[in-house]
Design an enzyme around this catalytic site. Sequence first.
Site, mmCIF file in Angstrom:
data_model
loop_
_atom_site.group_PDB
_atom_site.id
_atom_site.type_symbol
_atom_site.label_atom_id
_atom_site.label_comp_id
_atom_site.label_asym_id
_atom_site.label_seq_id
_atom_site.Cartn_x
_atom_site.Cartn_y
_atom_site.Cartn_z
ATOM 1 N N HIS A 1 73.682 14.818 -25.292
ATOM 2 C CA HIS A 1 73.305 13.426 -25.627
ATOM 3 C C HIS A 1 74.578 12.606 -25.751
ATOM 4 C CE1 HIS A 1 70.418 10.305 -27.287
ATOM 5 N NE2 HIS A 1 71.380 9.674 -27.076
ATOM 6 N N HIS B 1 76.511 8.561 -24.746
ATOM 7 C CA HIS B 1 76.673 7.282 -23.881
ATOM 8 C C HIS B 1 78.188 7.255 -23.719
ATOM 9 C CE1 HIS B 1 72.685 6.126 -25.612
ATOM 10 N NE2 HIS B 1 73.092 6.776 -26.569
ATOM 11 N N HIS C 1 68.175 12.907 -31.199
ATOM 12 C CA HIS C 1 68.674 12.508 -32.624
ATOM 13 C C HIS C 1 67.693 12.664 -33.676
ATOM 14 C CE1 HIS C 1 67.022 8.970 -30.894
ATOM 15 N NE2 HIS C 1 68.203 8.838 -30.042
ATOM 16 N N HIS D 1 63.810 8.579 -26.924
ATOM 17 C CA HIS D 1 64.114 8.004 -28.151
ATOM 18 C C HIS D 1 62.949 7.918 -28.837
ATOM 19 C CE1 HIS D 1 66.968 5.235 -30.518
ATOM 20 N NE2 HIS D 1 65.647 4.781 -31.017
ATOM 21 N N ASP E 1 74.994 11.946 -29.462
ATOM 22 C CA ASP E 1 74.716 10.607 -29.477
ATOM 23 C C ASP E 1 75.822 9.825 -29.631
ATOM 24 O OD1 ASP E 1 73.154 8.316 -28.945
ATOM 25 O OD2 ASP E 1 72.324 8.454 -31.117
ATOM 26 N N LYS F 1 64.703 9.762 -19.289
ATOM 27 C CA LYS F 1 64.946 9.390 -20.642
ATOM 28 C C LYS F 1 64.171 8.073 -20.782
ATOM 29 C CE LYS F 1 66.695 8.506 -24.581
ATOM 30 N NZ LYS F 1 67.770 8.938 -25.374
HETATM 31 O O1 DOR Z 1 72.449 3.402 -32.372
HETATM 32 C C1 DOR Z 1 72.172 3.875 -31.175
HETATM 33 N N1 DOR Z 1 73.026 3.341 -30.192
HETATM 34 N N2 DOR Z 1 71.104 4.426 -30.745
HETATM 35 C C2 DOR Z 1 70.673 4.744 -29.382
HETATM 36 O O2 DOR Z 1 69.707 5.179 -29.323
HETATM 37 C C3 DOR Z 1 71.578 3.982 -28.387
HETATM 38 C C4 DOR Z 1 73.013 3.787 -28.729
HETATM 39 C C5 DOR Z 1 73.968 2.781 -27.878
HETATM 40 O O3 DOR Z 1 73.490 3.035 -26.797
HETATM 41 O O4 DOR Z 1 74.665 2.152 -28.492
HETATM 42 ZN ZN ZN Z 2 71.598 7.602 -27.666
#
Ligand code: DOR
Ligand code: ZN
Length: 348
Positions: free
Chosen positions: A14, A16, A175, A137, A248, A100
């Site tokens: 996971h 980003h 998460h 999520h 995450d 997702k």
């Molecule tokens: O805190 C978060 N930030 N939770 C998420 O699920 C997405 C993530 C983000 O993309 O910044």
């Molecule tokens: Zn995330």
Amino acid sequence: MSDRITIRRPDDWHVHFRDGAMMQACLPETARVFARAIAMPNLTPPVRTTDDAIAYRERLRAARPAGSSFEPLMTCYLTHDTDPDDIERGFREGVFAALKLYPAHATTNAAEGVTDLNRLDRVFERAEKIGLPLSMHGEEVDPAIDIFDREAVFIDRRLGPLTEKFPGLKMILEHLTTAAAVDFVRAKFPQVAGTITPHHLELTRTDMLGHGMRPDYYCMPVAKTERDRRALVAAAVSGEPCYFLGTDSAPHPLARKRSIPAAAGIFAAPTAIEIYADVFDRAGALDRLEAFASLNGPRHYGMAPNEDQITLERVEWQAPETLAVNGPEECVPIYRGGQTLRWRLAAA
Ligand code: DOR
Ligand code: ZN
């Protein structure tokens, strides 16, 4: 106690990565440790189709450091318009590793997510049939639900019924933040597994709110109670196959983390494996780090574990406070940056 540990190279289930200059700066932080990582699709606009994912995968691969064999694994951002034929094509062509699900407005760039799960029945039926996992999520977005209850209510109202309706659909509750989620995943495995972040293994809501408000500790789902945190640590260090590593890691520019409202997300990639090692060490469970970090994830996703290895050593070092993006004027705060960490990745 050992001062060094060698494990199969882990994967991050996971992450980003974002896009553009942010992706260029952040991806190498994941690629330094992990062989593969699930690339989250919440870009603007989101990664919604096989073609979107092929194009994004090319941009991610181009951001790898020279010589890196790091491989991004792609996900499909579900909307009410997701086409079952397109997800099947993406899966069969080796593009999509997972779907997702973002409940609409649950978090960053989730505005185009799902308001009515029933409208995805055909997508879930197809995913169940072809063996494409659903990652989610797991937070209820009904505004009447208290933020600290969103995960537990999502499990009761949405996830429980979904597992009954599609018993062959493999799922990942991302998460985990509560003891309730830990228990649910254990009870529903092997259909459902859960990922656990480094920050949710360390932080409680008191850390975020009890000593001055800490936007650097702010992410969705928000950290919960000490009882929940202990349940997460017990789950992770158990080595049970239903729990595995997913950082995450979610970079936001420093200015966005300090603005009002502050952006939700913690950039953990530069310190993640080191913190996991510390958590396992403190629990006397270093021998189970490999299961959590390198074996359980690929098994749930139906992939082979990595063949090569990494070594971690118990050495104190100070993590940098920020990562520069396209020059230091735009930088991203690093989780536990500026603090002394107790484990570090040994040179290859
Ligand atoms: O805190 C978060 N930030 N939770 C998420 O699920 C997405 C993530 C983000 O993309 O910044
Ligand atoms: Zn995330």
